[in-house]
Design a protein around this motif. Structure first.
Motif, PDB file in Angstrom:
ATOM      1  N   LEU A 128     -28.314 -42.085 -63.101  1.00 51.41           N
ATOM      2  CA  LEU A 128     -29.639 -41.653 -63.536  1.00 51.41           C
ATOM      3  C   LEU A 128     -29.960 -42.201 -64.923  1.00 51.41           C
ATOM      4  N   LYS A 129     -28.956 -42.234 -65.776  1.00 51.23           N
ATOM      5  CA  LYS A 129     -29.165 -42.778 -67.120  1.00 51.23           C
ATOM      6  C   LYS A 129     -29.644 -44.221 -67.049  1.00 51.23           C
ATOM      7  N   VAL A 130     -29.042 -45.026 -66.198  1.00 53.08           N
ATOM      8  CA  VAL A 130     -29.440 -46.426 -66.037  1.00 53.08           C
ATOM      9  C   VAL A 130     -30.843 -46.516 -65.455  1.00 53.08           C
ATOM     10  N   ALA A 131     -31.113 -45.721 -64.423  1.00 58.02           N
ATOM     11  CA  ALA A 131     -32.414 -45.774 -63.756  1.00 58.02           C
ATOM     12  C   ALA A 131     -33.542 -45.378 -64.701  1.00 58.02           C
ATOM     13  N   LEU A 132     -33.334 -44.328 -65.479  1.00 55.79           N
ATOM     14  CA  LEU A 132     -34.366 -43.902 -66.419  1.00 55.79           C
ATOM     15  C   LEU A 132     -34.587 -44.937 -67.519  1.00 55.79           C
ATOM     16  N   GLY A 133     -33.508 -45.597 -67.918  1.00 54.45           N
ATOM     17  CA  GLY A 133     -33.654 -46.663 -68.906  1.00 54.45           C
ATOM     18  C   GLY A 133     -34.532 -47.786 -68.386  1.00 54.45           C
ATOM     19  N   LEU A 134     -34.336 -48.176 -67.122  1.00 48.86           N
ATOM     20  CA  LEU A 134     -35.176 -49.202 -66.499  1.00 48.86           C
ATOM     21  C   LEU A 134     -36.622 -48.731 -66.411  1.00 48.86           C
ATOM     22  N   HIS A 135     -36.774 -47.493 -66.020  1.00 48.81           N
ATOM     23  CA  HIS A 135     -38.125 -46.937 -65.849  1.00 48.81           C
ATOM     24  C   HIS A 135     -38.896 -46.910 -67.171  1.00 48.81           C
ATOM     25  N   THR A 136     -38.247 -46.399 -68.217  1.00 49.23           N
ATOM     26  CA  THR A 136     -38.958 -46.239 -69.483  1.00 49.23           C
ATOM     27  C   THR A 136     -39.139 -47.539 -70.253  1.00 49.23           C
ATOM     28  N   PRO A 181     -34.336 -56.413 -57.089  1.00 50.43           N
ATOM     29  CA  PRO A 181     -34.114 -55.206 -56.287  1.00 50.43           C
ATOM     30  C   PRO A 181     -34.365 -53.956 -57.111  1.00 50.43           C
ATOM     31  N   VAL A 182     -34.952 -52.952 -56.482  1.00 53.15           N
ATOM     32  CA  VAL A 182     -35.236 -51.690 -57.161  1.00 53.15           C
ATOM     33  C   VAL A 182     -33.970 -50.859 -57.204  1.00 53.15           C
ATOM     34  N   HIS A 183     -33.690 -50.305 -58.374  1.00 52.91           N
ATOM     35  CA  HIS A 183     -32.521 -49.437 -58.488  1.00 52.91           C
ATOM     36  C   HIS A 183     -32.674 -48.280 -57.496  1.00 52.91           C
ATOM     37  N   PRO A 184     -31.635 -47.986 -56.713  1.00 52.51           N
ATOM     38  CA  PRO A 184     -31.767 -46.939 -55.681  1.00 52.51           C
ATOM     39  C   PRO A 184     -32.203 -45.592 -56.230  1.00 52.51           C
ATOM     40  N   LEU A 185     -31.810 -45.251 -57.446  1.00 53.89           N
ATOM     41  CA  LEU A 185     -32.224 -43.959 -57.984  1.00 53.89           C
ATOM     42  C   LEU A 185     -33.698 -43.942 -58.391  1.00 53.89           C
ATOM     43  N   LEU A 186     -34.271 -45.111 -58.676  1.00 53.26           N
ATOM     44  CA  LEU A 186     -35.709 -45.147 -58.936  1.00 53.26           C
ATOM     45  C   LEU A 186     -36.472 -44.819 -57.653  1.00 53.26           C
TER      46      LEU A 186
END
Length: 240
Positions: A98-106, A54-59
């Motif tokens: 947001l911290k978690v979402a950006l970590g997943l993204h990067t 599942p995609v993180h909702p903030l992504l």
């Protein structure tokens, strides 16, 4: 409190150490001595696919708000982008999530590919604002190589050599300076680096030979390119 910067991927400013970023059906077969035969019971039946994560909702929210940064094409993010996002969207982007979402993204492969390609860092308006540090580009290329080499080792190696050669040329460092800074205790990684350094040396030698031949020819660039069978744009690049 900002997120960790991963592999040269600027997700925040709290931790400056580079540590890059991430993101299958077969038929049942019965074997005979002379051939491989599909089992009748398994014809037309495939193994179940793994359910996508599942995609993180903030992504998803980041994609909606900033499609040029988080859309089909990822771009390297400027240092301090976490703080910029929190300030710009305090309600839509809660800091902890947001911290978690950006970590997943990067940490995603697509993001690491963007960093490895040598693209500049971008702000929230998708404007290039600063180059990615050579260390971050290098570590992104190494991480990509590690991820890809399990499936297609030779292709992964060739891609890594080409990316490293481009990174060496863009770094502003001499070949010896780059080797000194990025020498690896891993023999395989060091071998990839040495191949890239050799590629850079060969390209430099070719450029110098073309430039010397052009100066001695007395021809225009177009005439020189035609005489040596070079594409005009390639000739201009070599003579620049």
């Amino acid at each position: 409190m900002g997120p960790t910067k991963h592999g040269g991927c600027a997700a925040g400013s709290a931790n400056r150490s580079p540590a890059p970023c991430s993101r299958l059906s077969t038929k049942n077969m019965t074997m005979t001595q002379d051939s491989t035969v599909t089992s009748p019971a398994s014809r037309g039946r495939r193994a179940p696919r793994k359910a996508p994560r599942p995609v993180h909702p903030l992504l998803q929210k980041l994609f909606e708000l900033y499609p040029r940064l988080f859309g089909a094409r990822f771009l390297p993010l400027k240092v301090g982008v976490f703080e910029d996002l929190v300030a710009a969207q305090p309600q839509a982007l809660p800091a902890a999530e947001l911290k978690v979402a950006l970590g997943l993204h990067t940490r995603s492969t697509r993001y690491i590919e963007a960093v490895a390609s040598g693209l500049a860092r971008h702000d929230l308006q998708a404007n290039p604002v600063e180059p990615v540090a050579p260390e971050h580009v290098h570590h992104a290329i190494v991480e990509l190589y590690k991820r890809r080499s399990g499936k297609a080792p030779e292709q992964a190696r060739q891609q890594a050599v080409q990316l490293l050669a481009a990174a060496i040329e863009a770094s502003g460092l001499s070949r010896e300076g780059y080797r000194e800074r990025f020498t690896s205790p891993d023999d395989n990684l060091q071998s990839v680096l040495e191949d890239a350094l050799s590629m850079v040396a060969q390209k430099k030698a070719r450029r110098e030979a073309v430039q010397n031949a052009f100066q001695a020819s007395g021809k225009t660039v177009a005439e020189f390119a035609e005489m040596y069978g070079l594409d005009l744009m390639e000739a201009k690049r070599l003579l620049a």
